[in-house]
Design a protein around this motif. Structure first.
Motif, PDB file in Angstrom:
ATOM      1  N   LEU A  93      46.808  50.361  48.370  1.00 18.88           N
ATOM      2  CA  LEU A  93      45.443  50.489  48.497  1.00 18.88           C
ATOM      3  C   LEU A  93      45.046  50.803  49.760  1.00 18.88           C
ATOM      4  CD1 LEU A  93      44.124  47.077  46.631  1.00 18.88           C
ATOM      5  CD2 LEU A  93      44.649  49.505  45.608  1.00 18.88           C
ATOM      6  N   VAL A  94      43.911  51.820  49.847  1.00 15.03           N
ATOM      7  CA  VAL A  94      43.679  52.301  50.979  1.00 15.03           C
ATOM      8  C   VAL A  94      42.671  51.173  51.876  1.00 15.03           C
ATOM      9  CG1 VAL A  94      42.063  54.074  52.162  1.00 15.03           C
ATOM     10  CG2 VAL A  94      43.460  54.612  50.094  1.00 15.03           C
ATOM     11  N   PRO A  95      42.775  51.224  53.185  1.00 17.47           N
ATOM     12  CA  PRO A  95      41.742  50.123  53.887  1.00 17.47           C
ATOM     13  C   PRO A  95      40.330  50.463  53.580  1.00 17.47           C
ATOM     14  CG  PRO A  95      43.528  51.016  55.204  1.00 17.47           C
ATOM     15  CD  PRO A  95      43.478  52.099  54.206  1.00 17.47           C
ATOM     16  N   ILE A  96      39.604  49.391  53.794  1.00 17.54           N
ATOM     17  CA  ILE A  96      38.212  49.566  53.541  1.00 17.54           C
ATOM     18  C   ILE A  96      37.320  49.842  54.969  1.00 17.54           C
ATOM     19  CG2 ILE A  96      38.064  48.149  51.640  1.00 17.54           C
ATOM     20  CD1 ILE A  96      37.061  45.500  53.502  1.00 17.54           C
ATOM     21  N   GLY A  97      38.190  49.854  56.004  1.00 11.05           N
ATOM     22  CA  GLY A  97      37.753  50.208  57.273  1.00 11.05           C
ATOM     23  C   GLY A  97      37.179  49.091  58.182  1.00 11.05           C
ATOM     24  N   LEU A 123      40.102  46.702  58.203  1.00 14.36           N
ATOM     25  CA  LEU A 123      40.159  45.550  57.205  1.00 14.36           C
ATOM     26  C   LEU A 123      40.859  46.250  56.072  1.00 14.36           C
ATOM     27  CD1 LEU A 123      36.906  43.852  57.510  1.00 14.36           C
ATOM     28  CD2 LEU A 123      39.266  43.241  58.663  1.00 14.36           C
ATOM     29  N   ILE A 124      41.858  45.427  55.332  1.00 12.91           N
ATOM     30  CA  ILE A 124      42.429  46.007  53.929  1.00 12.91           C
ATOM     31  C   ILE A 124      41.958  44.976  52.899  1.00 12.91           C
ATOM     32  CG2 ILE A 124      44.468  44.767  54.471  1.00 12.91           C
ATOM     33  CD1 ILE A 124      44.180  48.129  52.645  1.00 12.91           C
ATOM     34  N   TYR A 125      41.504  45.620  51.941  1.00  9.39           N
ATOM     35  CA  TYR A 125      41.080  44.437  50.676  1.00  9.39           C
ATOM     36  C   TYR A 125      42.382  44.031  49.927  1.00  9.39           C
ATOM     37  CZ  TYR A 125      39.346  43.532  46.008  1.00  9.39           C
ATOM     38  OH  TYR A 125      38.978  42.640  44.855  1.00  9.39           O
ATOM     39  N   LEU A 126      42.540  42.645  49.883  1.00  7.04           N
ATOM     40  CA  LEU A 126      43.733  42.059  49.139  1.00  7.04           C
ATOM     41  C   LEU A 126      43.278  41.709  47.754  1.00  7.04           C
ATOM     42  CD1 LEU A 126      45.088  39.997  52.259  1.00  7.04           C
ATOM     43  CD2 LEU A 126      45.821  42.359  51.435  1.00  7.04           C
ATOM     44  N   GLY A 127      42.066  41.259  47.506  1.00  2.00           N
ATOM     45  CA  GLY A 127      41.640  40.792  46.089  1.00  2.00           C
ATOM     46  C   GLY A 127      40.483  40.011  46.200  1.00  2.00           C
ATOM     47  N   ARG A 128      40.121  39.529  45.124  1.00  2.00           N
ATOM     48  CA  ARG A 128      39.060  38.588  44.904  1.00  2.00           C
ATOM     49  C   ARG A 128      39.394  37.155  45.038  1.00  2.00           C
ATOM     50  NH1 ARG A 128      34.128  39.596  45.835  1.00  2.00           N
ATOM     51  NH2 ARG A 128      33.702  37.861  44.206  1.00  2.00           N
ATOM     52  N   LEU A 129      38.751  36.155  45.559  1.00  2.00           N
ATOM     53  CA  LEU A 129      38.872  34.925  45.322  1.00  2.00           C
ATOM     54  C   LEU A 129      38.361  33.942  44.312  1.00  2.00           C
ATOM     55  CD1 LEU A 129      37.925  33.765  49.228  1.00  2.00           C
ATOM     56  CD2 LEU A 129      40.006  34.251  48.425  1.00  2.00           C
ATOM     57  N   ASP A 130      37.345  34.650  43.732  1.00  2.00           N
ATOM     58  CA  ASP A 130      36.777  33.965  42.650  1.00  2.00           C
ATOM     59  C   ASP A 130      36.959  35.087  41.303  1.00  2.00           C
ATOM     60  OD1 ASP A 130      34.915  36.175  42.720  1.00  2.00           O
ATOM     61  OD2 ASP A 130      33.517  34.984  43.796  1.00  2.00           O
ATOM     62  N   SER A 131      36.286  34.726  40.206  1.00  2.00           N
ATOM     63  CA  SER A 131      36.371  35.627  38.914  1.00  2.00           C
ATOM     64  C   SER A 131      35.795  36.824  38.774  1.00  2.00           C
ATOM     65  CB  SER A 131      36.037  34.580  37.919  1.00  2.00           C
ATOM     66  OG  SER A 131      34.775  34.040  38.072  1.00  2.00           O
TER      67      SER A 131
END
Length: 499
Positions: free
Chosen positions: A322-326, A394-402
């Motif tokens: 995944l590409v960084p969100i910056g 910053l790099i996105y890793l995933g959601r904490l919730d649903s």
């Protein structure tokens, strides 16, 4: 022109192009086009009709498909000094009725399809103006507004089955678009894609970045993907903004051959995690284009971070493909919050505070769990787990919730589950996601009685937008449980991935 006291107004971005490039096209839809001067006059006329129908209405809905008349209606609501609430005629009538009620919409500007929805709802308290009607005497200039006034309100998915209203003020929008003016070199020569419907906040980027620069907004119908290179070339498109799913779709239709999109100079993607492999393919098709991955929830005014792709450096920053969100936009502070509530470390939930943050949801009870009081300030909890990279981005890793992103839609899995439980043959339901060719899909597991997928699909269509509908339904006599005697969602997700 407009009152000097309203220099902060969102509509001022359009007015400055009315003054500087009145004869250039503000918007093109199919074979139709409208100049800045023409669209301005249309908006003034409709604003006059709005004020004649309702004395200084506070909230005005626009319920219509994208068209020149719809854009005039959106501006008209702003010109009238009201909050504009963009609505979609494809939404279930029940959902639209709830949004009209929650937002206290007093008047709706609607096209033929929108009027049909309102007729189905049968709401006698909402006045309706036909968008196609040229109207009577118009305003001489837009009404003044305060910086703290709400410019527009959008609705996001809610875990209780009720959409959450997000008010965005003129001050929120002004800070955002001034940053965009500094970030990009948009000019009157640019032609912007508009792939987003107006109830999607990214549409506001297209409109007000383009209109602030005197550029042209070009609507992009779904049929354009049959031959995207031809569509882009014939319309001289220079700025492309869409969800990453558009890359997958263009590739499937053979539209990403090397050099296929030579006119593009900016390519922007948001609404979903962006894969490095997709960027590589898009860059090959649009070699003259600068590509950015821009990220942000509606609550933070369209986007709040951005990463500009560099073929020599960006691949080494990617995580899990995944590409960084910056970096977070100037003027904002951010913290990473761990599950225990600590705010230290280089990985955790991204929380942001600053001038783009909404003051809170339309219903304050929705604020619970989404906003955080910390260090004497209020922060928005994105629910996204991120990591700080070596370069500070910053790099996105995933959601904490649903909550997940499905082709640009922010979807609370709990809302889909809530809707499923209302089906007569369903006792309980679990919704998981899977990735197919880079596209996120929803898969349902349900207990109760075996039921045809078409029956469940039909039931959900009556209460959920198309973008939130699951791709597959699977019946189980009972759900698998994990060691904590909770439903084993991980196992169900793995089963869904096996197709």
């Amino acid at each position: 022109m407009a009152n000097q006291e309203s220099d902060h107004a969102l509509y001022q971005r359009f007015l400055r192009s009315v003054r500087s490039v009145p004869e250039r096209h503000a918007v093109r839809d199919g074979d139709r086009a409208c100049t800045y001067a023409e669209l301005h006059e249309r908006a003034l006329n409709r604003a006059g009709a709005v004020l004649a129908a309702a004395d200084r209405p506070k909230v005005v809905g626009v319920l219509a498909d994208r068209s020149i008349e719809t854009y005039a209606g959106l501006l008209a609501a702003l010109y009238a000094g009201a909050t504009v609430v963009p609505l979609h005629p494809d939404f279930p009538a029940q959902r639209t009725e709830r949004m009209l009620t929650d937002a206290s919409v007093e008047l709706v500007l609607a096209d033929e399809r929108g009027r049909k929805v309102l007729s189905d709802i049968g709401s006698p308290d909402v006045k309706v103006i036909e968008l196609e009607d040229a109207g009577g005497p118009g305003l001489s200039e837009p009404r003044p507004v305060r910086a703290s006034d709400v410019a527009y309100m959008l609705f996001t998915s809610g875990s209780t089955g009720r959409p959450k209203g997000v008010p965005i003020t003129h001050a929120n929008a002004r800070h955002y678009f001034e940053l965009m003016d500094a970030r990009y070199d948009f000019t009157p020569e640019d032609v912007f894609s508009q792939t987003f419907d107006l109830n999607f906040d990214c549409a506001m980027f297209d409109l007000f970045c383009a209109w602030g620069a005197g550029a042209t907004v070009q609507t992009v119908p779904p049929a354009a993907y049959r031959d995207l290179p031809r569509f882009v070339a014939e319309r001289g498109m220079t700025v492309w903004f869409a969800t990453p799913s558009s890359i997958v779709l263009a590739r499937k239709r053979g539209g990403l051959t090397p050099g296929a999109l030579p006119t593009l100079r900016w390519s922007l993607f948001a609404g979903e995690a962006l894969r490095a492999a997709d960027v590589t393919d898009w860059q090959a098709a649009a070699p003259g284009s600068t590509i950015e991955n821009i990220y942000g929830p509606t609550e933070l005014t369209i986007t709040i971070t951005g990463h500009r792709w560099r073929s020599d450096a960006s691949p080494g920053l990617c995580v899990n493909g995944l590409v960084p969100i910056g970096a977070v936009h100037a003027g904002h502070d951010w913290i990473l919050r761990t599950e225990s509530g600590d705010t230290v470390g280089d990985e955790g939930e991204l929380c942001i505070s600053g001038p783009q943050m909404t003051a809170g949801y339309l219903d304050p009870t929705d604020d619970i769990g989404r906003f955080l009081d910390h260090d004497g300030r209020r922060w928005y909890r994105t629910g996204d787990r991120v990591r700080v990279l070596g370069n500070g981005e910053l790099i996105y890793l995933g959601r904490l919730d649903s909550q997940v992103q499905v082709q640009g839609w922010r979807v609370e899995l709990a809302e889909v589950e809530h809707a499923l439980r209302s089906c007569p043959t369903v006792d309980d339901a679990v919704v998981v996601t899977r990735s197919v060719a880079g596209v996120t899909e929803l898969v349902v597991f349900h207990t109760g009685s075996p039921t045809e997928a078409s029956t469940l699909y039909g039931s959900l269509r009556r209460v959920l937008p198309a973008g939130m509908l699951p791709r597959e339904f699977r019946y189980l006599e009972e759900f698998p449980l994990n060691g904590n005697r909770k439903i084993d969602r991980g196992r169900l997700a793995r089963e869904a991935a096996q197709e």
